[in-house]
Enzyme design. Structure first.
Site, PDB file in Angstrom:
ATOM      1  N   SER A 241       0.826  -1.218   0.000  1.00  0.00           N
ATOM      2  CA  SER A 241       0.000   0.000   0.000  1.00  0.00           C
ATOM      3  C   SER A 241       0.860   1.268   0.000  1.00  0.00           C
ATOM      4  O   SER A 241       0.548   2.234  -0.712  1.00  0.00           O
ATOM      5  CB  SER A 241      -0.978   0.001   1.175  1.00  0.00           C
ATOM      6  OG  SER A 241      -0.322  -0.298   2.389  1.00  0.00           O
ATOM      7  N   HIS A 271      -1.820  -8.991   1.840  1.00  0.00           N
ATOM      8  CA  HIS A 271      -1.555  -7.718   2.530  1.00  0.00           C
ATOM      9  C   HIS A 271      -2.720  -7.472   3.500  1.00  0.00           C
ATOM     10  O   HIS A 271      -3.032  -8.320   4.327  1.00  0.00           O
ATOM     11  CB  HIS A 271      -1.362  -6.632   1.467  1.00  0.00           C
ATOM     12  CG  HIS A 271      -0.835  -5.327   1.963  1.00  0.00           C
ATOM     13  ND1 HIS A 271      -0.216  -5.164   3.169  1.00  0.00           N
ATOM     14  CD2 HIS A 271      -0.843  -4.070   1.397  1.00  0.00           C
ATOM     15  CE1 HIS A 271       0.148  -3.889   3.332  1.00  0.00           C
ATOM     16  NE2 HIS A 271      -0.245  -3.203   2.264  1.00  0.00           N
ATOM     17  N   HIS A 317       5.860 -12.763   7.212  1.00  0.00           N
ATOM     18  CA  HIS A 317       6.051 -11.361   6.817  1.00  0.00           C
ATOM     19  C   HIS A 317       7.212 -11.273   5.837  1.00  0.00           C
ATOM     20  O   HIS A 317       8.164 -12.055   5.933  1.00  0.00           O
ATOM     21  CB  HIS A 317       6.324 -10.475   8.036  1.00  0.00           C
ATOM     22  CG  HIS A 317       6.056  -9.037   7.765  1.00  0.00           C
ATOM     23  ND1 HIS A 317       7.008  -8.197   7.231  1.00  0.00           N
ATOM     24  CD2 HIS A 317       4.928  -8.291   7.910  1.00  0.00           C
ATOM     25  CE1 HIS A 317       6.478  -6.997   7.077  1.00  0.00           C
ATOM     26  NE2 HIS A 317       5.223  -7.023   7.475  1.00  0.00           N
ATOM     27  N   ARG A 326       3.062  -4.900  16.642  1.00  0.00           N
ATOM     28  CA  ARG A 326       1.658  -4.458  16.505  1.00  0.00           C
ATOM     29  C   ARG A 326       0.725  -5.565  16.999  1.00  0.00           C
ATOM     30  O   ARG A 326      -0.347  -5.297  17.535  1.00  0.00           O
ATOM     31  CB  ARG A 326       1.363  -4.083  15.050  1.00  0.00           C
ATOM     32  CG  ARG A 326       2.249  -2.952  14.526  1.00  0.00           C
ATOM     33  CD  ARG A 326       2.088  -2.735  13.033  1.00  0.00           C
ATOM     34  NE  ARG A 326       2.472  -3.910  12.260  1.00  0.00           N
ATOM     35  CZ  ARG A 326       2.338  -4.013  10.939  1.00  0.00           C
ATOM     36  NH1 ARG A 326       1.835  -3.008  10.250  1.00  0.00           N
ATOM     37  NH2 ARG A 326       2.718  -5.100  10.306  1.00  0.00           N
ATOM     38  N   ASP A 372      -2.127  -8.629  11.444  1.00  0.00           N
ATOM     39  CA  ASP A 372      -3.493  -9.059  11.120  1.00  0.00           C
ATOM     40  C   ASP A 372      -3.957 -10.267  11.927  1.00  0.00           C
ATOM     41  O   ASP A 372      -5.140 -10.602  11.913  1.00  0.00           O
ATOM     42  CB  ASP A 372      -3.577  -9.382   9.621  1.00  0.00           C
ATOM     43  CG  ASP A 372      -3.281  -8.160   8.777  1.00  0.00           C
ATOM     44  OD1 ASP A 372      -3.844  -7.100   9.076  1.00  0.00           O
ATOM     45  OD2 ASP A 372      -2.462  -8.255   7.851  1.00  0.00           O
TER      46      ASP A 372
HETATM   47  N1  HAX Z   1       1.333 -19.869   5.595  1.00  0.00           N
HETATM   48  C1  HAX Z   1       1.741 -20.760   4.648  1.00  0.00           C
HETATM   49  N2  HAX Z   1       2.778 -20.539   3.835  1.00  0.00           N
HETATM   50  C2  HAX Z   1       3.474 -19.408   4.017  1.00  0.00           C
HETATM   51  C3  HAX Z   1       3.156 -18.461   4.997  1.00  0.00           C
HETATM   52  C4  HAX Z   1       2.017 -18.733   5.793  1.00  0.00           C
HETATM   53  N3  HAX Z   1       1.595 -17.874   6.721  1.00  0.00           N
HETATM   54  N4  HAX Z   1       4.043 -17.450   4.934  1.00  0.00           N
HETATM   55  C5  HAX Z   1       4.892 -17.738   3.938  1.00  0.00           C
HETATM   56  N5  HAX Z   1       4.551 -18.918   3.377  1.00  0.00           N
HETATM   57  C6  HAX Z   1       5.184 -19.588   2.246  1.00  0.00           C
HETATM   58  C7  HAX Z   1       5.121 -18.705   1.004  1.00  0.00           C
HETATM   59  O1  HAX Z   1       3.851 -18.808   0.375  1.00  0.00           O
HETATM   60  C8  HAX Z   1       6.264 -19.254   0.195  1.00  0.00           C
HETATM   61  O2  HAX Z   1       5.830 -20.459  -0.369  1.00  0.00           O
HETATM   62  P1  HAX Z   1       6.373 -20.951  -1.835  1.00  0.00           P
HETATM   63  O3  HAX Z   1       7.854 -21.014  -1.715  1.00  0.00           O
HETATM   64  O4  HAX Z   1       5.693 -22.258  -2.013  1.00  0.00           O
HETATM   65  O5  HAX Z   1       5.911 -19.896  -2.802  1.00  0.00           O
HETATM   66  C9  HAX Z   1       7.305 -19.579   1.268  1.00  0.00           C
HETATM   67  O6  HAX Z   1       6.560 -19.744   2.496  1.00  0.00           O
HETATM   68  C10 HAX Z   1       8.347 -18.508   1.475  1.00  0.00           C
HETATM   69  O7  HAX Z   1       7.677 -17.299   1.752  1.00  0.00           O
HETATM   70  P2  HAX Z   1       8.382 -16.171   2.632  1.00  0.00           P
HETATM   71  O8  HAX Z   1       9.605 -15.742   1.922  1.00  0.00           O
HETATM   72  O9  HAX Z   1       8.500 -16.636   4.039  1.00  0.00           O
HETATM   73  O10 HAX Z   1       7.284 -15.022   2.641  1.00  0.00           O
HETATM   74  P3  HAX Z   1       7.035 -13.868   1.560  1.00  0.00           P
HETATM   75  O11 HAX Z   1       7.929 -12.737   1.894  1.00  0.00           O
HETATM   76  O12 HAX Z   1       7.079 -14.393   0.179  1.00  0.00           O
HETATM   77  O13 HAX Z   1       5.528 -13.493   1.877  1.00  0.00           O
HETATM   78  C11 HAX Z   1       3.679 -13.006   3.240  1.00  0.00           C
HETATM   79  C12 HAX Z   1       5.171 -12.774   3.019  1.00  0.00           C
HETATM   80  C13 HAX Z   1       3.198 -12.088   4.353  1.00  0.00           C
HETATM   81  C14 HAX Z   1       2.912 -12.658   1.965  1.00  0.00           C
HETATM   82  C15 HAX Z   1       3.452 -14.496   3.627  1.00  0.00           C
HETATM   83  O14 HAX Z   1       4.098 -14.753   4.855  1.00  0.00           O
HETATM   84  C16 HAX Z   1       1.986 -14.864   3.733  1.00  0.00           C
HETATM   85  O15 HAX Z   1       1.381 -15.209   2.703  1.00  0.00           O
HETATM   86  N6  HAX Z   1       1.369 -14.802   4.958  1.00  0.00           N
HETATM   87  C17 HAX Z   1      -0.035 -15.084   5.136  1.00  0.00           C
HETATM   88  C18 HAX Z   1      -0.878 -13.886   4.692  1.00  0.00           C
HETATM   89  C19 HAX Z   1      -0.720 -12.740   5.648  1.00  0.00           C
HETATM   90  O16 HAX Z   1      -0.832 -12.882   6.861  1.00  0.00           O
HETATM   91  N7  HAX Z   1      -0.494 -11.544   5.095  1.00  0.00           N
HETATM   92  C20 HAX Z   1      -0.386 -10.308   5.896  1.00  0.00           C
HETATM   93  C21 HAX Z   1       1.066  -9.837   6.032  1.00  0.00           C
HETATM   94  C22 HAX Z   1       1.189  -8.561   6.833  1.00  0.00           C
HETATM   95  C23 HAX Z   1       0.591  -7.436   6.091  1.00  0.00           C
HETATM   96  O17 HAX Z   1       1.027  -6.967   5.046  1.00  0.00           O
HETATM   97  N8  HAX Z   1      -0.535  -6.974   6.565  1.00  0.00           N
HETATM   98  O18 HAX Z   1      -1.238  -6.099   5.894  1.00  0.00           O
END
Ligand code: HAX
Length: 438
Positions: A241, A271, A317, A326, A372
């Site tokens: 964002s 996000h 994250h 937070r 979140d």
């Molecule tokens: N559950 C399952 N798998 C997860 C995970 C979770 N909570 N977090 C990461 N992973 C997976 C990724 O999908 C990725 O899988 P692949 O290699 O198969 O593609 C792997 O672990 C490596 O990911 P990462 O490097 O640890 O994490 P990223 O930086 O790529 O992504 C995210 C960060 C926040 C998007 C990710 O942790 C996620 O999808 N979390 C769940 C959704 C979530 O809570 N989002 C909110 C984040 C905070 C925010 O922005 N709030 O607004």
């Protein structure tokens, strides 16, 4: 001219000159290297953005102009006798880099009250949308509907000197911040409360008035909104964002255009939408199990979620590598006001059970909860159970940070953003040439 605007320009111009001189003198100094994987991995860790309002440390969490979340809760002005910070004060801090006193916050409140009237056509636009339209889509459309009032767009059209861009931007930023709670509350009431709308109460602060217009007039809920709108405001510049605001704004798109782009990014489940996904996931787990799940049942459900190729929402994250402060601030709030709440206790049990399971996958870089993971359970406690709306609350808060940042983009005259992309062929050739010269 309001106090804040006057202070901003007095303070910002010399700092902008200092920063520009610094960049001129040090512009050629390399800051690091990047790898082939970095090109593919969403630019994580690559320093390529300038954001003054906050800085994120992977292990410690966010600092707003040097202040951690616990410090903000302690030091930002509160309503007399209050316990939670006033988010208007955080806007002041992010904009000026100095801690406001209570009088400065009141000054902002008075200014925003004068700007708060939402043009009637915005409500008509929202009313034309099907009630099934997701609240975040409505929010983005509501913001766009206000764009015809952009002071910056008009001034630019009429011919504006570069050095004055900041001035009409400031007007848009404050008008937008003043009006967002009303737009958000209107969306909530039309979607879930049969369009029975609640007029603003000018005697309340920005967050409490928002709670009031939503229909939640408990003092505790006011406190929650003050805390919620403070802690979600900013997370340095690279999150989707904030980056979207900066990117779109770099084309000199006005604050309405830039901020609606930010909200389209916040509406993604990786996000901001994660806050609704967390509650949806917990409620589905409880429904499937048939009762309040214990830790063993939670662990099994997490494993099932992972086995189905889904993410565990609220965990992980892109930058953080520890529990999000937070999350901890919200946990502290819950321990004070609702220690026996069933969903809150499920959230705490997930916090005990999820990290080792996520860690065991061997691929998730951060097994800890993010912002979140907790927020939905707090809102549900007070009866705000329409969880599709939760991300709009996040959006109202996020406006404070990204709009303060956009002011700095303008005062620094930051140029249009245009990172270099490369294709597969380019990468292969780059690797080949390295092998030849090695
Ligand atoms: N559950 C399952 N798998 C997860 C995970 C979770 N909570 N977090 C990461 N992973 C997976 C990724 O999908 C990725 O899988 P692949 O290699 O198969 O593609 C792997 O672990 C490596 O990911 P990462 O490097 O640890 O994490 P990223 O930086 O790529 O992504 C995210 C960060 C926040 C998007 C990710 O942790 C996620 O999808 N979390 C769940 C959704 C979530 O809570 N989002 C909110 C984040 C905070 C925010 O922005 N709030 O607004």
């Amino acid at each position: 001219m309001g106090q804040l605007k006057k202070k901003f320009i007095e303070k910002a111009l010399p700092i902008a000159a200092e920063i520009k001189q610094f960049i001129k003198e040090n512009g050629n100094i390399p800051l690091g290297t990047f790898t082939v994987e970095d090109v593919y991995a969403g630019q994580k860790g690559i320093i390529g953005l300038f954001t003054e309002t906050s800085l994120l440390d992977a292990n410690e969490g966010i600092r707003f102009r040097g202040f951690s979340i616990p410090e903000l809760r302690e030091k930002l002005p509160k309503v007399p006798g209050g316990t939670e910070p006033l988010p208007e004060g955080l806007f002041y801090l992010m904009l000026l880099g100095e801690m406001p006193d209570y009088a400065a916050v009141v000054d902002i409140q008075e200014d925003w009250k004068k700007r708060a009237e939402v043009p009637p056509h915005v409500f008509k636009t929202l009313d034309s949308l099907p009630l099934t339209t997701h609240p975040m889509t409505q929010f983005s459309i509501g913001i766009m509907a206000m764009q015809n009032e952009s002071v910056f767009a008009k001034a630019y059209h009429d011919g504006l000197n570069k050095k004055d861009y900041w001035d009409p931007t400031y007007e848009d930023v404050c008008n937008l911040l003043a009006r967002l709670p009303r737009v958000a509350a209107y969306i909530y009431r039309r979607t879930y409360k049969n369009s029975v709308h609640i007029d603003p109460n000018p005697d309340l602060d920005w967050a409490a008035n928002f709670a009031h217009m939503l229909g939640y007039d408990q003092v505790e809920f006011y406190k929650l909104m003050r805390l919620y709108l403070t802690i979600h405001a900013d997370h340095e510049g690279g999150n989707v964002s904030a980056h979207a605001t900066h990117l779109v704004g770099s084309a000199l798109s006005d604050p309405y255009l830039s901020f609606s782009a930010a909200m389209n990014g916040l509406a993604g489940p990786l996000h901001g939408l994660a806050n609704q996904e967390v509650i949806r996931w917990i409620l589905e787990m409880r429904d499937e199990i048939g009762h309040s799940p214990d830790k063993t049942e939670i662990a099994a459900y997490i494993n099932k979620t992972l086995a189905n190729g889904k993410v565990v929402p609220g965990y992980g994250h892109a930058v953080l590598r520890k529990t999000d402060p937070r999350f901890l601030a919200q946990q502290e709030f819950a321990k004070t006001y609702m220690p026996d709440d069933e969903l809150v206790n499920i959230v705490w049990n997930i916090y005990e059970v999820a990290p080792p399971i996520l860690e065991q996958t061997g691929k998730i870089k951060n097994p800890w909860p993010n912002v979140d993971a907790h927020s939905g359970a707090l809102l549900l406690h007070y009866g705000l159970n329409e969880y599709d709306f939760y991300t709009v609350l996040f959006g109202v808060s996020r406006a404070l940070g990204v709009m303060a940042s956009l002011m700095w983009d303008r005062i620094l005259s930051l140029p249009i953003e245009r990172p270099k992309s490369v294709n597969y062929d380019w990468l292969k050739r780059a690797i080949e040439s390295k092998k030849v010269t090695a």
